[in-house]
Scaffold this motif. Structure first.
Motif, PDB file in Angstrom:
ATOM      1  N   ASP A  24      -9.846 -15.871  10.420  1.00 32.96           N
ATOM      2  CA  ASP A  24     -11.160 -15.375   9.994  1.00 32.96           C
ATOM      3  C   ASP A  24     -11.545 -14.226  10.915  1.00 32.96           C
ATOM      4  OD1 ASP A  24     -13.734 -14.786   9.338  1.00 32.96           O
ATOM      5  OD2 ASP A  24     -14.411 -16.854   9.169  1.00 32.96           O
ATOM      6  N   ASN A  26     -13.602 -11.822   9.619  1.00 29.57           N
ATOM      7  CA  ASN A  26     -14.736 -11.277   8.875  1.00 29.57           C
ATOM      8  C   ASN A  26     -15.738 -10.699   9.883  1.00 29.57           C
ATOM      9  OD1 ASN A  26     -16.416 -10.817   6.717  1.00 29.57           O
ATOM     10  ND2 ASN A  26     -17.182 -12.924   6.604  1.00 29.57           N
ATOM     11  N   ARG A  41     -14.730 -11.986  16.454  1.00 31.13           N
ATOM     12  CA  ARG A  41     -13.684 -12.806  15.833  1.00 31.13           C
ATOM     13  C   ARG A  41     -12.310 -12.143  15.962  1.00 31.13           C
ATOM     14  NH1 ARG A  41     -17.008 -14.504  10.417  1.00 31.13           N
ATOM     15  NH2 ARG A  41     -17.803 -16.493  11.185  1.00 31.13           N
ATOM     16  N   HIS A  62      -9.965 -12.513   5.244  1.00 26.59           N
ATOM     17  CA  HIS A  62     -10.929 -11.955   4.286  1.00 26.59           C
ATOM     18  C   HIS A  62     -11.936 -11.069   5.024  1.00 26.59           C
ATOM     19  CE1 HIS A  62     -13.260 -15.418   5.798  1.00 26.59           C
ATOM     20  NE2 HIS A  62     -14.335 -14.688   5.518  1.00 26.59           N
ATOM     21  N   ARG A  65     -17.357 -10.625   0.765  1.00 29.52           N
ATOM     22  CA  ARG A  65     -17.138 -11.346  -0.491  1.00 29.52           C
ATOM     23  C   ARG A  65     -16.853 -10.371  -1.609  1.00 29.52           C
ATOM     24  NH1 ARG A  65     -22.006 -15.836  -0.013  1.00 29.52           N
ATOM     25  NH2 ARG A  65     -21.168 -16.804   1.870  1.00 29.52           N
ATOM     26  N   ARG A 119      -9.855 -11.359  -0.285  1.00 28.39           N
ATOM     27  CA  ARG A 119     -10.954 -11.491  -1.250  1.00 28.39           C
ATOM     28  C   ARG A 119     -11.080 -10.283  -2.184  1.00 28.39           C
ATOM     29  NH1 ARG A 119     -15.875 -14.661   1.787  1.00 28.39           N
ATOM     30  NH2 ARG A 119     -14.707 -16.550   2.273  1.00 28.39           N
ATOM     31  N   GLY A 155     -14.003 -20.124  11.230  1.00 30.30           N
ATOM     32  CA  GLY A 155     -15.238 -19.622  10.611  1.00 30.30           C
ATOM     33  C   GLY A 155     -15.306 -19.904   9.115  1.00 30.30           C
ATOM     34  N   ALA A 156     -14.150 -20.171   8.500  1.00 30.68           N
ATOM     35  CA  ALA A 156     -14.114 -20.448   7.054  1.00 30.68           C
ATOM     36  C   ALA A 156     -13.704 -21.905   6.799  1.00 30.68           C
ATOM     37  CB  ALA A 156     -13.161 -19.486   6.367  1.00 30.68           C
ATOM     38  N   HIS A 158     -15.251 -24.410   6.038  1.00 28.20           N
ATOM     39  CA  HIS A 158     -15.965 -25.079   4.945  1.00 28.20           C
ATOM     40  C   HIS A 158     -15.575 -24.550   3.573  1.00 28.20           C
ATOM     41  CE1 HIS A 158     -17.949 -21.498   6.209  1.00 28.20           C
ATOM     42  NE2 HIS A 158     -19.075 -21.654   5.545  1.00 28.20           N
ATOM     43  N   ARG A 159     -14.598 -23.654   3.508  1.00 30.83           N
ATOM     44  CA  ARG A 159     -14.194 -23.077   2.228  1.00 30.83           C
ATOM     45  C   ARG A 159     -12.842 -23.628   1.793  1.00 30.83           C
ATOM     46  NH1 ARG A 159     -19.055 -21.704   1.476  1.00 30.83           N
ATOM     47  NH2 ARG A 159     -19.880 -20.008   2.712  1.00 30.83           N
TER      48      ARG A 159
END
Ligand SMILES: Nc1ncnc2c1ncn2[C@@H]1O[C@H](COP(=O)(O)OP(=O)(O)OP(=O)(O)O)[C@@H](O)[C@H]1O
Ligand SMILES: O=C(O)[C@H](O)COP(=O)(O)O
Length: 403
Positions: A24, A26, A41, A62, A65, A119, A155-156, A158-159
């Motif tokens: 991550d 991002n 990051r 990614h 979005r 993405r 950081g991602a 939860h996806r």
């Protein structure tokens, strides 16, 4: 608390292997200047890539979005990584087409190849389950090219997107390992444990506080930002229409749950006694129970609350902070965020463990020059979700797809 179990990539024999790392990186992008505004990051990923330097590493990541203006190529990210890693990083403007596959096949140990922003391909986020992710063309095309698959995208966490969960076997990378170990320590914190939650995502933060109060992980919860507005309103204190409009939907849906939690943990939950608003460009302060009488929204907690919060932070052994206490981007409202980060840095100097999650409070700590004393998590929403006791896709695949 969710079950946290994983295999760590650096415990495996990686020499000469081809490794796919989902990271991550991002970042906040300045589109006018075409540059990365801040890169914590990206910096956090450098040790991962250094630890894997005996392997050929391909990076998937990614940016923003799909459809958003800052959903751009990862060329800038690759250039920064190349600077930090001394010229070993390449970039290809492809993901799983012929160009990407040829570049992956040609990659040698000691080199890093950054594939393009995952993405930009809509399929990445369109899947509904891990099983569906496994059936996609991206996974089918890339899987045969690698020895190991690493998820280092805390950081991602939860996806459940394709490139995060779809690989046949998944190990944790060093960023994920470090963050999960930190999270485990927060589920069993040194006491007294003090949480400070502010920022804009009011109900998400409330849920994390509620779960940890119930688990006994919090002795004092200092509530500010819009979470304070939400909780004060739920308790029946008039915060005025200009404030209420920010939290009206959450208040409508969750008023009873929030009021009940405030009552049950009234000795642990500390709400601001005063607040600040702007008048003619100047900071003005007012007692909380008077806020309903002014026709303005508040943007910070007041000086009395700052003093109370600082006093509580002084004696903490563990501090968790998520979301700034005020609109720190505005001169008139930045006071609490900076003073409170100072107090946290002081507590850290005295031996407290201080963890800040979420980009904004992390930015305040960096701006104050205290980034080295404080643990700044790479997780915003992800950290909050884990701290809410949820079993996240990352935790599930690390457990169930261990090599
Ligand atoms: N009282 C307030 N009213 C309105 N906005 C506020 C208030 N206090 C803080 N904010 C704003 O909240 C924003 C940050 O909120 P957010 O919940 O996104 O925090 P975060 O933890 O940094 O999240 P993440 O990194 O996951 O995006 C900041 O832009 C700040 O200006
Ligand atoms: O910035 C973040 O919180 C992560 O990169 C996840 O991004 P997302 O909320 O767009 O999935």
């Amino acid at each position: 608390m969710p079950e946290i179990r994983f295999k760590n990539i650096t415990d495996l024999d990686i020499k000469g292997k081809k490794i796919l790392v989902r990271a991550d990186i991002n970042s906040s992008i300045d589109l006018e200047k075409n540059e990365i505004r801040s890169d914590p990051r990206i910096k956090a990923l450098v040790p991962t890539l250094e630890a894997l330097k005996d392997a050929a590493v391909v990076l998937i990541a990614h940016q923003s979005r799909f459809g958003k203006p800052d959903c751009i190529d990862l060329k800038l990210h690759a250039e920064l990584l190349n600077k930090y890693l001394g010229g070993t990083v390449k970039f290809v403007k492809d993901l799983f087409g012929e160009e990407a596959i040829a570049a992956i096949k040609a990659l040698q140990p000691g080199e890093v190849l950054v594939l393009n922003n995952v993405r930009l391909w809509e399929i990445e986020t369109k899947v509904k389950s891990i099983e569906e992710a496994e059936q996609t063309e991206l996974i089918a095309k890339l899987t045969p090219l690698f020895d190991y698959f690493v998820n280092d995208a805390f950081g991602a966490a939860h996806r459940a997107h394709v490139s995060l969960v779809g690989w046949p076997k998944i190990c944790a990378g060093p960023v994920v390992k470090r963050e999960l170990e930190m999270v485990q320590s927060l589920f069993n914190p040194k006491k007294p444990s003090v949480w400070l939650v502010g920022g804009a995502k009011a109900y998400d933060k409330f849920l994390a506080v509620k779960f940890n109060l119930e688990e006994g992980n919090i002795d004092k919860a200092l509530i500010c930002g819009l979470t304070a507005i939400l909780m004060l309103e739920a308790k029946g204190i008039d915060m005025g229409e200009p404030n209420r409009k920010f939290i009206a939907e959450d208040l409508d849906k969750h008023r009873a749950e929030i009021a009940e939690t405030c009552e049950k943990f009234k000795d642990s939950i500390i709400l601001p006694e005063d607040m600040a608003y702007e008048e003619d460009g100047k900071r003005k302060e007012i007692d909380t129970n008077q806020v309903g009488s002014i026709s303005k929204s508040t943007g910070d907690i007041g000086s009395k609350s700052i003093a109370t919060f600082k006093e509580i932070l002084k004696s903490a052994a563990t501090i968790v902070a998520n979301g700034p206490p005020g609109i720190f981007e505005k001169e008139v409202f930045k006071q609490s965020s900076f003073e409170i980060v100072e107090a946290m840095a002081e507590a850290a100097k005295q031996g407290a463990f201080v963890c800040i999650g979420g980009g904004d409070m992390g930015a305040v700590a960096e701006m104050s020059g205290h980034g080295d004393k404080i643990y700044i998590s790479t997780g915003g929403g992800a950290l909050l979700r884990i701290l809410s006791g949820k079993d996240l896709p990352l935790l599930k695949v690390l457990r169930e797809k261990m090599p």
